[in-house]
Write a protein that holds these residues in place. Structure first.
Motif, mmCIF file in Angstrom:
data_model
loop_
_atom_site.group_PDB
_atom_site.id
_atom_site.type_symbol
_atom_site.label_atom_id
_atom_site.label_comp_id
_atom_site.label_asym_id
_atom_site.label_seq_id
_atom_site.Cartn_x
_atom_site.Cartn_y
_atom_site.Cartn_z
ATOM 1 N N SER A 663 16.862 -70.410 19.213
ATOM 2 C CA SER A 663 16.703 -71.144 20.265
ATOM 3 C C SER A 663 15.963 -72.568 19.926
ATOM 4 O O SER A 663 15.379 -72.828 18.832
ATOM 5 C CB SER A 663 15.790 -70.681 21.505
ATOM 6 O OG SER A 663 14.555 -70.375 21.131
ATOM 7 N N LEU A 664 15.822 -73.350 20.800
ATOM 8 C CA LEU A 664 15.078 -74.615 20.895
ATOM 9 C C LEU A 664 13.593 -74.220 20.451
ATOM 10 O O LEU A 664 13.209 -74.897 19.401
ATOM 11 C CB LEU A 664 15.116 -75.555 22.150
ATOM 12 C CG LEU A 664 14.165 -76.342 22.312
ATOM 13 C CD1 LEU A 664 14.479 -77.782 21.465
ATOM 14 C CD2 LEU A 664 14.219 -76.949 23.981
ATOM 15 N N PHE A 665 13.085 -73.503 21.092
ATOM 16 C CA PHE A 665 11.577 -73.258 20.594
ATOM 17 C C PHE A 665 11.273 -72.628 19.348
ATOM 18 O O PHE A 665 10.384 -72.801 18.829
ATOM 19 C CB PHE A 665 11.018 -72.146 21.779
ATOM 20 C CG PHE A 665 11.210 -72.926 23.226
ATOM 21 C CD1 PHE A 665 10.375 -73.933 23.505
ATOM 22 C CD2 PHE A 665 11.958 -72.464 23.999
ATOM 23 C CE1 PHE A 665 10.596 -74.492 24.748
ATOM 24 C CE2 PHE A 665 12.347 -73.241 25.099
ATOM 25 C CZ PHE A 665 11.607 -73.886 25.515
ATOM 26 N N HIS A 666 12.551 -71.739 18.725
ATOM 27 C CA HIS A 666 12.172 -71.482 17.310
ATOM 28 C C HIS A 666 12.339 -72.657 16.660
ATOM 29 O O HIS A 666 11.489 -72.751 15.459
ATOM 30 C CB HIS A 666 13.586 -70.679 17.085
ATOM 31 C CG HIS A 666 13.501 -69.218 17.551
ATOM 32 N ND1 HIS A 666 14.340 -68.599 18.604
ATOM 33 C CD2 HIS A 666 12.385 -68.196 17.526
ATOM 34 C CE1 HIS A 666 13.927 -67.604 18.943
ATOM 35 N NE2 HIS A 666 12.843 -67.018 18.172
ATOM 36 N N LEU A 667 13.050 -73.562 16.824
ATOM 37 C CA LEU A 667 13.318 -74.636 16.130
ATOM 38 C C LEU A 667 12.028 -75.676 15.962
ATOM 39 O O LEU A 667 11.617 -76.240 14.974
ATOM 40 C CB LEU A 667 14.500 -75.718 16.662
ATOM 41 C CG LEU A 667 15.933 -75.266 15.991
ATOM 42 C CD1 LEU A 667 16.848 -76.137 16.776
ATOM 43 C CD2 LEU A 667 15.962 -75.302 14.421
ATOM 44 N N LEU A 668 11.419 -75.523 17.373
ATOM 45 C CA LEU A 668 10.267 -76.485 17.353
ATOM 46 C C LEU A 668 9.099 -75.705 16.545
ATOM 47 O O LEU A 668 8.204 -76.242 15.798
ATOM 48 C CB LEU A 668 9.595 -76.506 18.687
ATOM 49 C CG LEU A 668 10.613 -77.162 19.675
ATOM 50 C CD1 LEU A 668 10.224 -77.181 21.170
ATOM 51 C CD2 LEU A 668 10.534 -78.828 19.174
ATOM 52 N N GLY A 669 9.051 -74.416 16.382
ATOM 53 C CA GLY A 669 8.390 -73.657 15.438
ATOM 54 C C GLY A 669 8.290 -73.942 14.159
ATOM 55 O O GLY A 669 7.498 -74.164 13.313
ATOM 56 N N LEU A 670 9.611 -74.194 13.867
ATOM 57 C CA LEU A 670 9.932 -74.494 12.369
ATOM 58 C C LEU A 670 9.572 -76.012 11.986
ATOM 59 O O LEU A 670 9.138 -76.179 11.120
ATOM 60 C CB LEU A 670 11.481 -74.501 12.176
ATOM 61 C CG LEU A 670 12.245 -73.026 12.217
ATOM 62 C CD1 LEU A 670 13.622 -73.217 11.988
ATOM 63 C CD2 LEU A 670 11.729 -72.374 10.958
ATOM 64 N N LEU A 671 9.552 -76.800 13.027
ATOM 65 C CA LEU A 671 9.046 -78.025 12.818
ATOM 66 C C LEU A 671 7.322 -78.009 12.330
ATOM 67 O O LEU A 671 6.752 -78.749 11.710
ATOM 68 C CB LEU A 671 9.048 -78.909 14.182
ATOM 69 C CG LEU A 671 10.474 -79.642 14.118
ATOM 70 C CD1 LEU A 671 10.715 -80.335 15.526
ATOM 71 C CD2 LEU A 671 10.920 -80.778 13.169
ATOM 72 N N LEU A 672 6.846 -77.006 13.228
ATOM 73 C CA LEU A 672 5.206 -77.015 12.741
ATOM 74 C C LEU A 672 5.155 -76.262 11.478
ATOM 75 O O LEU A 672 4.283 -76.492 10.708
ATOM 76 C CB LEU A 672 4.708 -76.002 14.157
ATOM 77 C CG LEU A 672 4.742 -76.687 15.320
ATOM 78 C CD1 LEU A 672 4.095 -75.757 16.378
ATOM 79 C CD2 LEU A 672 4.076 -77.964 15.434
ATOM 80 N N VAL A 673 5.954 -75.236 11.340
ATOM 81 C CA VAL A 673 5.977 -74.635 9.836
ATOM 82 C C VAL A 673 6.121 -75.791 8.668
ATOM 83 O O VAL A 673 5.471 -75.705 7.889
ATOM 84 C CB VAL A 673 7.108 -73.486 9.614
ATOM 85 C CG1 VAL A 673 6.831 -73.069 8.222
ATOM 86 C CG2 VAL A 673 6.611 -72.419 10.548
#
Length: 752
Positions: A663-673
């Protein structure tokens, strides 16, 4: 100059503290809307008007269903509790009032299909039945055939009926009584929410045997506010306590702990009032997400103090480039959220970016003047941790890593899926959602998520077009494909239909009425007296209907016209629709004057496009950072990129293996990672042989895991997805750092 900058930074923080005090004293509202995460969509003017009308109609309203012994007393006491709480502006007492007095003069133009298509004999039989059935309130002079009653039976046919003067609905296990009304303030007003929930709690305590069902945005907003408060206390405090224990176990000095937490406090003090001031309000989700700031803002202090504790001779000037690069990469990860059209995420990104800047400035300007004495256990821990090195030649481990990498790429290529379900934005408990659905089902009310917009040049043409939709919609409902629908022509027939109805009534009064009077044995002069009102019958207009108490509920269906668009418009609200109904509705919308809008599908498609944009940005960011780091580190660039990129691949592979839709929020988490992983890669490359750097990286990953990983326990699906991604990605980041350090020449054999 550095001393002046330190004092200037202190002054700026003092100003932020005064700003925060001012905001708190003015009672600047906190925002509890989960819908703040939804995008600001640029819609057509007509759809935008429809959205505003529907939102205004449903947003500040509530419905309660209650049942138990002595229902009249229950309803009265429930209303008393709500009135005393000052949370309700008005109750819908007009539900129990029949609109006969308002519609009396229009009755000859309002004809249900059962009478319009009936022959004269059927009209006579209806008139005789009304005259001789006990309890019937027949009026042979004004309405011998009961035209108004027949119309009201058709118009207001539904689950709602009046029992003992109270509106009620039935289900398989009994009768529910309806209490509905308008709130005294916005459903997101936390003070009003607390008053309303306290009133309902008092009512339940007073009547523990009574059953109560709730429906309304205010209950979901109150649940979201309570949940955000709980998560701020549990996630924020849990993160703080966990990190505090970790740091204490490592450094064993209260002064050191204070120096590490000082940047966190400074970052929050800098970010909180400025974000609140810039956006005019502060979402509780921002505070819940901001709890994760604890994990990353302590990183800069960790690298500085670990270096000073374990390598006191190291010049601080060697640390600043790595710290600055770490800040830049983390800001890039956070500010990617600012580029999204999601208002809530932009606020979160602003809060996090300001917090990181505030923490970094505190480390750069204050901590060089603050040097706690080291503890022997710190050096011992660093020595033990530094043994987690890969030897210069470790073919088995590298081969295993390569094999896992190939497997991960295969999993991603073959099994990775997407998930744009809007339920990831709904933090309400399942029980509350089920409660709302049950109320809507019993009342047969639409949620307003699907509707048709019908336009025409004038009111008469609009009503005719609404009437033309009736056969198709009725067939879909009869076949079970469409739960319900509602439009204005059900209450106000088109002028052409009203003229036809009036003509049919005149025929019945001319042919059937004399026979009715004769068979009933009534005076023959009643024929002339009953026909007299038919000579001048006013036309029922939309304006007249919407001004009546019974018609105010239909005001949300009327869009009217605007200066830019002189055409009039109205809504057809739709209930739950299966695939067959949705296909039929899209076909109806092929007409130039009909628009079909599915709010859920539209927002899901928007999130899908946004997810694709973020994925593209992520790829572009990786490519751009690769070029930047290649210029700085040359042949060592793989050491910088292995932890963050390897963590991204590992996280996506695990989601693919577990069939977790991206989802969009998984991708935002990947940005933080990516941002945190780059910090680790930068420092293990800048100081490859430093045990202090490896200790700081380990503590940084552990503290970030506590901060971001705890978000995976959030009941808000969006934060849960983000936290789960960070939990997996940061663990993979730490596991890959030894590979990035592999083969580096050790300059010294001790931590110092």
């Amino acid at each position: 100059m550095e001393r002046l900058a330190a004092f200037a930074w202190a002054g700026l923080l003092l100003g932020c503290a005064l700003l925060l005090a001012g905001l708190l004293s003015r009672g600047t509202p906190l925002d509890t809307r989960i819908t703040a995460l939804l995008p600001d969509t640029q819609q057509e003017a007509l759809i935008e008007r429809a959205e505003q009308r529907l939102t205004g109609a449903f947003e500040d309203r509530f419905v309660l269903l209650v049942r138990g012994d002595s229902p009249a007393e229950l309803v009265a006491e429930l209303k008393d509790h709500l009135r005393d709480s000052s949370s309700v502006d008005a109750f819908d007492d007009d539900l129990s009032q029949a609109p006969g007095s308002d519609l009396g003069q229009y009755r000859y133009r309002l004809l249900p299909e059962t009478l319009a298509n009936a022959d004269d004999d059927a009209w006579v039989e209806r008139g005789l039945n009304r005259l001789f059935i006990p309890g019937s309130q027949a009026d042979p002079r004004r309405d011998p055939f009961g035209l108004l009653d027949a119309w009201l039976e058709q118009r207001f046919a539904g689950p709602l009926h009046i029992v003992e003067g109270l509106p009620a609905v039935n289900d398989e296990s009994g009768r529910w009584f309806v209490v509905s009304g308008q709130l005294s303030a916005s459903p997101y007003d936390m003070g009003m929410q607390q008053q309303l929930m306290a009133a309902l709690s008092d009512f339940r305590d007073t009547h523990p045997d009574a059953e109560l069902l709730r429906s309304g945005l205010v209950f979901h907003a109150a649940s979201g506010a309570d949940q955000a408060k709980r998560e701020i206390s549990t996630i924020g405090l849990g993160s703080l306590l966990g990190i505090g224990l970790l740091l204490w176990a490592t450094f064993r000095r209260g002064s050191m702990l204070l120096s590490l937490l000082l940047p966190v406090a400074s970052g929050v003090l800098f970010a909180l009032p400025l974000t609140w001031w810039v956006f005019g309000t502060l979402n509780l989700l921002t505070l819940a997400f901001g709890a994760s700031l604890i994990g990353i803002s302590v990183d800069y202090a960790l690298h500085l103090q670990c270096a000073r504790q374990l390598s006191p001779r190291l010049a601080l000037t060697r640390l600043w480039p790595g710290l600055l690069l770490g800040l830049a990469s983390s800001l890039a990860a956070y500010l990617a959220q600012f580029a999204t059209p999601l208002p809530g995420l932009r606020q979160m990104a602003t809060f996090a970016a300001l917090g990181l800047i505030g923490a970094w400035l505190t480390v750069r300007l204050w901590l060089p003047w603050f040097s706690p004495s080291p503890h022997a256990s710190t050096a011992h821990i660093a020595t033990q941790l530094d043994r987690l090195r890969l030897p210069s030649r470790a073919p088995i481990r590298w081969s295993l890593l390569a094999l896992l990498g190939i497997l991960a790429v295969v999993l991603i290529a073959t099994r990775l899926t997407a998930n744009d379900d809007l339920r990831q934005l709904n933090p309400s408990p399942d029980a509350l959602i089920a409660e709302q659905q049950r109320v809507q089902g019993l009342l047969e009310r639409s949620t307003g998520s699907r509707y048709l917009v019908v336009t025409a040049e004038h009111e008469g043409e609009l009503l005719e077009r609404l009437e033309a939709l009736e056969p198709s919609l009725a067939a879909l409902k009869a076949d079970g494909h469409l739960a319900q629908y509602r439009h204005l022509a059900q209450a106000v027939p088109s002028p052409a239909t009203q003229r036809a109805n009036l003509e049919r009534v005149r025929q019945a009064y001319s042919r059937a009425l004399p026979e009715l009077i004769a068979r009933a044995g009534l005076p023959s002069d009643l024929v002339e007296r009953a026909q007299a009102p038919l000579r001048e019958v006013p036309l029922l207009t939309l304006d007249a209907w919407l001004e009546m108490p019974a018609g105010r509920a239909d005001s949300s269906l009327w869009l009217g016209n605007t200066v830019k668009n002189p055409d009039v418009a109205a809504l057809v609200t739709l209930g739950d629709a299966d695939d067959v109904a949705q296909q039929a509705l899209r076909q109806l919308a092929d007409s130039a004057h009909i628009v079909y809008h599915d709010r859920v599908a539209t927002l899901s498609n928007h999130l899908s496009r946004l997810r694709d944009q973020i994925a593209l940005w992520l790829a572009v960011a990786v490519a751009g950072l690769t070029l930047v780091f290649s210029w700085r580190y040359r042949g060592r660039v793989w050491r910088v990129l292995l932890p963050p990129l390897g963590a991204l691949v590992a996280t996506l592979a695990l989601f693919s293996a577990l069939n977790v839709g991206l989802s969009l929020f998984h991708l935002l988490g990947l940005l933080l990672v990516l941002g945190i992983g780059l910090d680790a890669g930068i420092f293990c490359t800048e100081h490859p042989d430093s045990s202090a750097a490896w200790l700081a990286i380990s503590l940084s990953c552990a503290s970030s895991l506590m901060a971001f990983g705890l978000l995976s326990f959030s009941a808000t699906p969006a934060l849960h997805h983000l936290g789960l991604t960070c939990l997996v990605g940061l663990a993979a980041t730490w596991a890959l750092v030894p590979f990035a350090r592999a083969g580096s020449r050790r300059v010294c054999s001790s931590p110092n």
